[in-house]
Scaffold this motif. Structure first.
Motif, PDB file in Angstrom:
ATOM      1  N   GLU A   1       3.185   1.483  -9.455  1.00 18.55           N
ATOM      2  CA  GLU A   1       3.654   1.415 -10.845  1.00 18.55           C
ATOM      3  C   GLU A   1       2.613   0.759 -11.738  1.00 18.55           C
ATOM      4  OE1 GLU A   1       8.383   0.955  -9.626  1.00 18.55           O
ATOM      5  OE2 GLU A   1       7.206  -0.788 -10.251  1.00 18.55           O
ATOM      6  N   MET A   2       2.029  -0.342 -11.276  1.00 20.11           N
ATOM      7  CA  MET A   2       1.052  -1.052 -12.101  1.00 20.11           C
ATOM      8  C   MET A   2      -0.225  -0.232 -12.279  1.00 20.11           C
ATOM      9  SD  MET A   2       2.374  -3.628 -13.358  1.00 20.11           S
ATOM     10  CE  MET A   2       0.827  -4.002 -14.170  1.00 20.11           C
ATOM     11  N   SER A   3      -0.532   0.634 -11.331  1.00 20.35           N
ATOM     12  CA  SER A   3      -1.729   1.471 -11.454  1.00 20.35           C
ATOM     13  C   SER A   3      -1.624   2.414 -12.642  1.00 20.35           C
ATOM     14  CB  SER A   3      -1.927   2.294 -10.179  1.00 20.35           C
ATOM     15  OG  SER A   3      -2.204   1.477  -9.065  1.00 20.35           O
TER      16      SER A   3
ATOM     17  N   LEU B   1       0.919  -3.982  -3.088  1.00 23.10           N
ATOM     18  CA  LEU B   1       1.531  -3.024  -2.160  1.00 23.10           C
ATOM     19  C   LEU B   1       1.882  -1.743  -2.915  1.00 23.10           C
ATOM     20  CD1 LEU B   1       4.122  -5.276  -0.262  1.00 23.10           C
ATOM     21  CD2 LEU B   1       1.774  -4.747   0.429  1.00 23.10           C
ATOM     22  N   TYR B   2       1.376  -0.610  -2.425  1.00 24.78           N
ATOM     23  CA  TYR B   2       1.805   0.667  -2.988  1.00 24.78           C
ATOM     24  C   TYR B   2       3.258   0.947  -2.608  1.00 24.78           C
ATOM     25  CZ  TYR B   2      -3.054   1.707  -4.182  1.00 24.78           C
ATOM     26  OH  TYR B   2      -4.313   1.677  -4.734  1.00 24.78           O
ATOM     27  N   LYS B   3       3.888   1.869  -3.346  1.00 21.14           N
ATOM     28  CA  LYS B   3       5.320   2.111  -3.186  1.00 21.14           C
ATOM     29  C   LYS B   3       5.698   2.514  -1.760  1.00 21.14           C
ATOM     30  CE  LYS B   3       9.421   2.668  -5.263  1.00 21.14           C
ATOM     31  NZ  LYS B   3      10.038   1.737  -6.206  1.00 21.14           N
ATOM     32  N   MET B   4       4.916   3.380  -1.135  1.00 23.72           N
ATOM     33  CA  MET B   4       5.274   3.815   0.210  1.00 23.72           C
ATOM     34  C   MET B   4       5.183   2.646   1.194  1.00 23.72           C
ATOM     35  SD  MET B   4       6.288   6.775  -0.308  1.00 23.72           S
ATOM     36  CE  MET B   4       6.692   7.129   1.397  1.00 23.72           C
TER      37      MET B   4
ATOM     38  N   VAL C   1       2.319  11.433  -2.810  1.00 27.80           N
ATOM     39  CA  VAL C   1       1.160  12.043  -3.463  1.00 27.80           C
ATOM     40  C   VAL C   1       0.454  11.020  -4.347  1.00 27.80           C
ATOM     41  CG1 VAL C   1       0.420  13.834  -5.096  1.00 27.80           C
ATOM     42  CG2 VAL C   1       2.207  14.333  -3.392  1.00 27.80           C
ATOM     43  N   LEU C   2       1.234  10.310  -5.161  1.00 31.50           N
ATOM     44  CA  LEU C   2       0.656   9.321  -6.078  1.00 31.50           C
ATOM     45  C   LEU C   2      -0.145   8.271  -5.319  1.00 31.50           C
ATOM     46  CD1 LEU C   2       0.386   8.064  -8.902  1.00 31.50           C
ATOM     47  CD2 LEU C   2       2.558   6.885  -8.478  1.00 31.50           C
ATOM     48  N   ASP C   3       0.425   7.742  -4.256  1.00 39.85           N
ATOM     49  CA  ASP C   3      -0.267   6.677  -3.511  1.00 39.85           C
ATOM     50  C   ASP C   3      -1.567   7.170  -2.898  1.00 39.85           C
ATOM     51  OD1 ASP C   3       1.851   5.132  -4.230  1.00 39.85           O
ATOM     52  OD2 ASP C   3       2.631   4.818  -2.204  1.00 39.85           O
TER      53      ASP C   3
END
Length: 565
Positions: A407-409, A429-432, A485-487
């Motif tokens: 989200e912050m990215s 930490l990425y969402k996944m 995909v985003l991560d």
């Protein structure tokens, strides 16, 4: 007449928590650790890099009063080594001839017997030592009980020259004090570097690392030793405050470790979770907060942060608040309540409708004739942020921020709203990975954690689609690609600094990658104002990644010039 060299050394390893600037407290911890080492018959007890000052002291080192106070502390404790107990090896900033050095001192026989200065000053990533320290001369060994001991300081073993100098001038044993912060995979990186120096020098090596949290950084300890043949001599546990005992005896080919701990250490997601808990605990405790307050939305991010907060501080120091509005689902209300009940924290519900009605009334004259949209959604988030900050302000508890790195990215967060707070345990930490760590915590609890055993994040939270619930039937994937995909795209653009074309070559859509890159740059101003948070990757937002806010560069996504398509 020099004393005959000792054939046996008991070396205590103080893998203990220090606090930057707390010179008196660090001195007290040093005395306690020395007493513990004396109890098991240590000849020498070593402390981590800049222990008296705390690491990293950053620009505190530019204050003459601070450097003088560290030296006075060292000179105060040195006479205590005349009592027949263990000698001390300890780090501190040291002024000499108008220059300030990152120093390591041997205190023995009631005085400062020897001192060595760090040669290689790291100036990359989270490190900025050339800003505040001068580089010392190549270090020869110091002599203790007739044994020639090399003390290369941290970065001094990441290149060959300082250790080569020690070996060529008769060194017999390498004792390396470190302030090496955690990031994923760091343990293997340290072992690889230490093994390279052992192979080159044919000297055994003790790698003592700092333990504890300091702002965004977490020092995981995990100290270890290698014999001259590169076999593992000992392994201290990670994320543990302790004074370890190691025994070294002289053999035909030099010193060999004959006694020392052999701990198993956390790796991967387990290590990341433990780092987040330690970083949050020390940030709260070292800053003197009585506890934390946080919003509990019924979503995965706040649920994981609540579990981490309870593991770090205990349920009595955690206050969770649900702030529902008309878009908040019954499902979210149920999931948040379940989370709070399982964690046994104080839980309050503060409906925000009256606040929003007040905002609407005040803003009506200037908003007349406009359509409701993102602005009104953000007002909801800012109303929640204001109420949470009020609770923090009133009771002194620190507000925990709960946004993840995905989200912050891309700026999927409201500045002065859900970004409010003092510290964010999942900032890196990425969402996944948030999902993975929540599932991990449901089946595993780290040592020393103060939370309950078993499931702490409700199964429904793990399976329902993520949503900010700022409008009817809203889902995160209305605005963003699927998080898998985003991560993956973000890992390429942020962690690896890849070209857009190279990210596309991994199988991603060009327009999607360009959109994510654009959002990444546009959100820089938000991140610059975000709360600090635990670093767990090699490139976190903060110390590691320093991009300009005003920035018109966009990668066109074309193949590299001269590279065949």
């Amino acid at each position: 007449m020099s004393e005959p060299p000792a054939n046996r050394l008991v070396i205590g390893l103080a893998q203990i928590n220090c606090t930057v600037g707390d010179i008196a407290g660090n001195l007290a911890r040093m005395r306690a650790a020395r007493a513990e080492a004396a109890a098991f018959g240590a000849d020498l007890v070593m402390f981590s890099e800049l222990f008296i000052a705390g690491y990293p002291p950053e620009d505190l080192v530019l204050k003459p009063a601070f450097v003088e106070a560290c030296r006075v502390a060292c000179e105060t404790v040195a006479p205590e080594t005349a009592d027949g107990g263990p000698a001390i090896l300890v780090g501190l900033p040291w002024n000499e001839n108008g220059q300030c050095y990152n120093a390591y001192a041997l205190l023995d026989k009631g005085q400062i017997e020897a001192i060595r200065f760090k040669v290689d000053l790291p100036n990359y990533g989270v490190f900025d030592e050339k800003r505040v320290f001068a580089s010392g001369p190549m270090p020869g060994p110091l002599v203790f009980k007739g044994v020639r001991i090399g003390v290369p300081i941290c970065e001094d073993i990441w290149g060959p020259d300082p250790v080569e100098c020690i070996a060529e001038t008769g060194g017999e044993l390498l004792l390396v004090p470190n302030g090496s912060p955690y990031w994923r995979g760091k343990t293997n990186e340290r072992l690889s570097i230490a093994a390279a120096r052992v192979v080159e020098s044919r000297l055994p090596l003790i790698y003592l690392n700092q333990f504890g949290g300091q702002d965004e950084l977490v020092f995981d300890g995990a100290s270890f030793g290698l014999n001259a043949d590169c076999s593992l001599a000992f392994q201290l546990p990670a994320f543990t405050d302790m004074v370890g005992k190691t025994v070294w005896e002289r053999g035909p080919d030099g010193f060999v470790c004959v006694e020392g701990p052999r701990a198993n250490i956390e790796e991967g997601d387990e290590a990341d979770y433990a780092a987040c808990v330690l970083g949050l605990r020390d940030y709260v405790d070292k800053n003197g907060f009585p506890g934390v307050v946080m919003g509990l939305s019924g979503g995965i991010d706040s649920a994981l942060c609540a579990a981490m907060a309870v593991d770090a501080l205990g349920p009595g120091q955690v206050h969770c608040i649900m702030l529902p509005y008309r878009f908040t689902s019954d499902e979210s209300l149920k999931d948040a309540e379940h989370c709070a009940r399982v964690l046994k924290v104080r839980y309050d519900i503060l409906p925000i409708a009256p606040v929003l009605e007040g905002f609407e009334k005040v803003l009506a004259p200037i908003f007349e004739g406009t359509n409701a949209g993102i602005t009104e959604e953000n007002i909801q988030s800012r109303a929640r942020g204001t109420l949470l900050m009020a609770a923090s302000n009133k009771f002194g508890s620190m507000l925990v921020t709960t946004g993840n790195k995905s989200e912050m990215s891309v700026g999927y967060a409201t500045i002065y709203g859900d970004m409010n707070g003092g510290f964010n345990p999942i900032k890196d930490l990425y969402k996944m990975q948030v999902f993975r760590l929540a599932e991990l915590r449901n089946r595993w609890k780290p040592k020393g954690a103060l939370g309950p055993d078993g499931e702490v994040v409700a199964r429904n939270i793990l399976v329902k689609p993520p949503t900010a619930e700022l409008r009817e039937n809203q889902k995160d994937q209305d605005s963003l690609p699927p998080y898998e995909v985003l991560d993956a795209i973000l890992e390429g653009l942020v962690e690896k600094e890849m070209r857009v074309a190279d990210v596309v070559a991994l199988g991603h859509d060009l327009e999607t990658v360009k959109k994510i890159e654009r959002l990444l740059y546009l959100a820089e101003y938000k991140r610059r104002q975000s709360a600090p948070g635990v670093k767990v990757t090699k490139k976190n937002f903060g110390r590691d990644r320093r991009y300009p806010i005003v920035n018109r560069f966009r990668d066109p996504g074309l193949p590299e010039a001269g590279k065949p398509t």
